[in-house]
Design an enzyme around this catalytic site. Structure first.
Site, PDB file in Angstrom:
ATOM      1  N   CYS A 210      52.387  17.490  11.861  1.00  0.00           N
ATOM      2  CA  CYS A 210      52.310  17.579  12.881  1.00  0.00           C
ATOM      3  C   CYS A 210      53.613  17.157  13.707  1.00  0.00           C
ATOM      4  O   CYS A 210      54.085  17.354  14.563  1.00  0.00           O
ATOM      5  CB  CYS A 210      51.868  16.271  13.571  1.00  0.00           C
ATOM      6  SG  CYS A 210      50.104  15.985  13.162  1.00  0.00           S
ATOM      7  N   HIS A 290      63.987  14.199   6.319  1.00  0.00           N
ATOM      8  CA  HIS A 290      63.238  13.944   4.868  1.00  0.00           C
ATOM      9  C   HIS A 290      62.945  12.801   3.961  1.00  0.00           C
ATOM     10  O   HIS A 290      63.479  12.647   3.646  1.00  0.00           O
ATOM     11  CB  HIS A 290      62.355  15.564   4.100  1.00  0.00           C
ATOM     12  CG  HIS A 290      61.666  15.534   4.022  1.00  0.00           C
ATOM     13  ND1 HIS A 290      60.899  15.139   2.614  1.00  0.00           N
ATOM     14  CD2 HIS A 290      61.276  17.417   3.312  1.00  0.00           C
ATOM     15  CE1 HIS A 290      59.704  15.918   2.472  1.00  0.00           C
ATOM     16  NE2 HIS A 290      60.017  17.696   3.363  1.00  0.00           N
ATOM     17  N   HIS A 374      63.549   9.610  29.436  1.00  0.00           N
ATOM     18  CA  HIS A 374      62.395  10.301  29.095  1.00  0.00           C
ATOM     19  C   HIS A 374      62.097   9.932  27.806  1.00  0.00           C
ATOM     20  O   HIS A 374      63.137  10.966  26.998  1.00  0.00           O
ATOM     21  CB  HIS A 374      61.350  11.444  29.509  1.00  0.00           C
ATOM     22  CG  HIS A 374      62.232  12.085  31.555  1.00  0.00           C
ATOM     23  ND1 HIS A 374      61.290  10.985  31.682  1.00  0.00           N
ATOM     24  CD2 HIS A 374      63.272  12.334  31.930  1.00  0.00           C
ATOM     25  CE1 HIS A 374      62.251  11.225  33.189  1.00  0.00           C
ATOM     26  NE2 HIS A 374      62.697  12.176  33.232  1.00  0.00           N
ATOM     27  N   HIS A 378      54.808  11.624  19.337  1.00  0.00           N
ATOM     28  CA  HIS A 378      54.761  12.291  18.806  1.00  0.00           C
ATOM     29  C   HIS A 378      52.724  11.541  19.094  1.00  0.00           C
ATOM     30  O   HIS A 378      53.372  10.501  18.529  1.00  0.00           O
ATOM     31  CB  HIS A 378      54.926  12.958  17.943  1.00  0.00           C
ATOM     32  CG  HIS A 378      53.082  13.631  16.863  1.00  0.00           C
ATOM     33  ND1 HIS A 378      52.544  14.274  17.517  1.00  0.00           N
ATOM     34  CD2 HIS A 378      52.487  13.012  16.305  1.00  0.00           C
ATOM     35  CE1 HIS A 378      50.928  14.657  17.030  1.00  0.00           C
ATOM     36  NE2 HIS A 378      51.321  13.606  15.611  1.00  0.00           N
ATOM     37  N   ASN A 411      44.518  14.618  19.908  1.00  0.00           N
ATOM     38  CA  ASN A 411      46.305  15.279  18.633  1.00  0.00           C
ATOM     39  C   ASN A 411      45.984  16.260  18.682  1.00  0.00           C
ATOM     40  O   ASN A 411      45.600  16.646  17.591  1.00  0.00           O
ATOM     41  CB  ASN A 411      45.648  14.350  16.936  1.00  0.00           C
ATOM     42  CG  ASN A 411      47.157  14.182  16.710  1.00  0.00           C
ATOM     43  OD1 ASN A 411      47.242  15.252  16.758  1.00  0.00           O
ATOM     44  ND2 ASN A 411      47.127  13.992  15.752  1.00  0.00           N
TER      45      ASN A 411
END
Length: 478
Positions: A210, A290, A374, A378, A411
Site C-alpha cells: 500500500c 525501509h 492537512h 493511508h 481499502n
C-alpha cells in the site's frame, strides 16, 4: 499588478547600476582636466572597473544558479477512478457471493461477517466484475486484465483531459500494482493504448504493498530532478483484487477479503517551471524508510500459501504494532526537515532528557500540526488509522478524511491517498500555500512520506469521485 521575483529585481537593479556606471564614464571622458578632476577621474575609473568586475561575477553566478538549480517538481493534476454504480459491493452482495461460492466453512463466514461490520466500510465500495457473475466464483486472467484496464484507462483519460497534455509529450510511465504483474506489462498496456513515443521510459513496481503510491511519486520526482530537460511523467497507481481473492479458512488471510476494494489513480508530474501557474501542488519533501531488517516487520503482511495450498496475504497481529513503531522511526528522520525551530528544540530537549534518565522519560512526539495544515493518512484499516492518530497525536478532525475514505471506497491499497486528497478538495479545504503531508505504509515493511505545498485554492472538478456523496460526509462511523 504582477509581483516581481527576486531574480527579476536583481536583473533590473543590475541594469540600472550598469547604466549609471556607463553614464559616469561618458561624463568623465569629456570633463576638462585639472589636477583635482584628474585625481577624481582616476578614482572613479578604478571604481568603475571594480564595479564592472563585481557585476560580471554576480551575473555569471546568477546564470550558473539559473541553469543548474533543480527544477521544481509539480503535480499538474490527478484523477481517481470511480467504477460503474453497478459494481457497488454492499454487505448483502458480499454475503451472497461468499455463500454462493461454497468455499468457506461456516466459522469463516461468521468471522468475515464480524470483520466486515467492524471494518469501517460502508455500503458503496466497489468490487471487481467476477463477483457479480453468477456463473463463476473465481476470477480468470481475463477478469484481472479487465479490472486493470477499466481503472487505468479511466484515470489516465481523465488526467490527460484535465492537464491538456498530449500523450506524445510523456517521457516516463510509472505503473505500480502490488500483486498483479502480467506479460506484457501494465506499462506496455498504457504505451499501446495511448500510442506513446518510442523513447518513452517505462517502469513497473510490484510487491510493494500500500505504500507504492507514495513511492511511485517519489520515484518520478527523483527521475525528473536528475534531468536537465523539461519532462513529464505519468504515474498510475492501481491494485488487482480479481486474482487475489482468498478461498481458504486461515483467519489472518480472510481479512483481506473484507477490506480491499477496487480503485485506481493517475497523476501527471513535471519539472517544467513554466507550468507552475497551472499546477495543483509542488513537492517540497519526500522520504522513504525501509524496516525489513526486522523479522517481525518483514512478515507483518506476507503473501503465502495456507496448509491447503490456497494463496493469500496474511495480516498478522504484529501489523498494528509494527506500523506504530516504524512510523515513530520514520518521523525521527522527517521531523528535522519539516518542523519549525521551536518544535525541534522541544523535541531535542525531550530526547536528551530521555537519554539522561535512561529511558524513564520518553521523547515527546512533536506537534506536526505546526508543520502541516492537512494530513493524508493511508487508510489501511480502522485500526491502522487509530494507531497513526495515537502516534502523531491527531484528533478525529484530522483523521476524518482517512476514516471517510475507508467508509466510501474501502481499502483501495496504494491509490487511496489520492481519494483522500480528493475528499479535501471536494470539501474546498485546501487553500493556496497550505502544506499537505501524505503518508502510507506497505509490505516489507516500508513507510513513505510526501510533503506537498498547494499552489492554488481547491475548486470544483466534474470528475471528483466524491461529487455525488460529499454532502453526506463526514458521518459517524462506528
Amino acid at each position: 499588478m504582477k509581483q516581481l521575483t527576486y531574480i527579476q529585481l536583481f536583473q533590473i537593479s543590475f541594469l540600472v547600476f550598469l547604466s549609471f556606471t556607463l553614464l559616469l564614464h561618458t561624463i568623465l571622458s569629456y570633463t576638462p582636466t585639472t589636477h583635482l578632476l584628474n585625481h577624481l577621474r582616476r578614482l572613479l575609473h578604478s571604481h568603475i572597473r571594480f564595479s564592472l568586475s563585481c557585476a560580471l561575477c554576480a551575473l555569471l553566478s546568477l546564470l550558473y544558479y539559473r541553469y543548474t538549480r533543480p527544477h521544481p517538481i509539480l503535480l499538474l493534476n490527478y484523477a481517481c477512478y470511480k467504477p460503474d454504480p453497478r459494481r457497488k459491493c454492499t454487505f448483502q452482495l458480499s454475503e451472497h457471493f461468499v455463500c454462493r461460492s461454497a468455499r468457506f466453512t461456516q466459522k469463516s463466514v461468521d468471522f468475515m461477517r464480524n470483520i466486515y461490520f467492524k471494518s469501517g466500510l460502508g455500503e458503496e465500495t466497489y468490487a471487481p466484475s467476477f463477483i457479480f457473475q453468477d456463473d463463476q466464483d473465481t476470477a480468470t486472467l481475463k477478469c484481472a486484465v479487465q479490472e486493470a484496464q477499466e481503472g487505468m484507462f479511466s484515470a489516465v483519460d481523465s488526467v490527460l483531459s484535465k492537464t491538456q497534455i498530449d500523450p506524445g509529450r510523456i517521457d516516463y510511465v510509472i505503473v505500480t500494482c502490488g500483486s498483479f504483474s502480467p506479460s506484457p506489462s501494465l506499462s506496455s498496456l498504457i504505451v499501446n493504448r495511448y500510442k506513446l513515443k518510442p523513447d518513452v521510459k517505462t517502469y513497473n513496481l510490484s510487491g510493494m504493498g500500500c505504500s507504492s503510491g507514495v513511492i511511485s511519486i517519489d520515484m518520478a520526482a527523483n527521475v525528473l530532478r536528475s534531468s536537465t530537460k523539461v519532462q513529464y511523467a505519468l504515474v498510475i497507481i492501481t491494485e488487482s483484487i480479481s486474482l487475489n481473492w482468498y478461498f481458504g479458512d486461515n483467519r489472518s488471510m480472510l481479512v483481506t477479503n473484507c477490506i480491499f476494494r477496487v480503485g485506481c489513480a493517475a497523476a501527471i508530474i513535471t519539472n517544467d517551471p513554466s507550468r507552475r501557474r497551472f499546477a495543483k501542488m509542488e513537492l517540497v519533501h519526500s522520504l522513504r524508510t525501509h524496516h525489513g531488517s526486522d523479522d517481525r516487520a518483514y512478515r507483518a503482511a506476507f503473501q503465502e500459501e495456507d496448509d491447503k495450498g490456497n494463496t493469500g496475504v496474511s495480516l498478522t497481529k504484529d501489523l498494528i504494532r509494527v506500523a506504530g513503531v516504524n512510523l515513530s522511526e520514520h518521523i525521527k528522520i522527517l521531523a528535522p526537515r519539516v518542523l519549525p525551530l521551536s518544535q525541534l528544540v522541544y523535541f531535542v530537549y525531550s530526547v536528551m532528557v530521555s537519554v539522561l534518565t535512561r529511558g524513564e522519560s520518553k521523547p515527546v512526539v512533536p506537534d506536526f500540526t505546526t508543520a502541516f495544515e492537512h494530513f493524508v493518512v493511508h487508510t489501511g484499516g480502522k485500526a491502522v488509522i487509530e494507531q497513526v492518530g495515537r502516534v502523531l497525536r491527531l484528533g478525529d478532525e484530522l483523521t476524518e478524511p482517512a476514516r471517510m475514505s475507508l467508509h466510501r471506497f474501502g481499502n483501495t491499497s496504494s491509490s487511496l491517498v489520492f481519494y483522500e486528497l480528493a475528499y479535501f478538495e471536494c470539501k474546498r479545504r485546501v487553500k493556496r500555500g497550505d502544506r499537505v503531508w501524505m503518508i502510507a505504509f506497505g509490505t516489507g515493511f516500508k513507510v513513505g512520506s510526501l510533503v506537498w505545498r498547494s499552489l492554488r485554492d481547491s475548486c470544483h472538478e466534474g470528475d471528483n469521485p466524491w461529487n455525488d456523496s460529499i454532502h453526506r460526509y463526514p458521518l459517524k462511523v462506528c
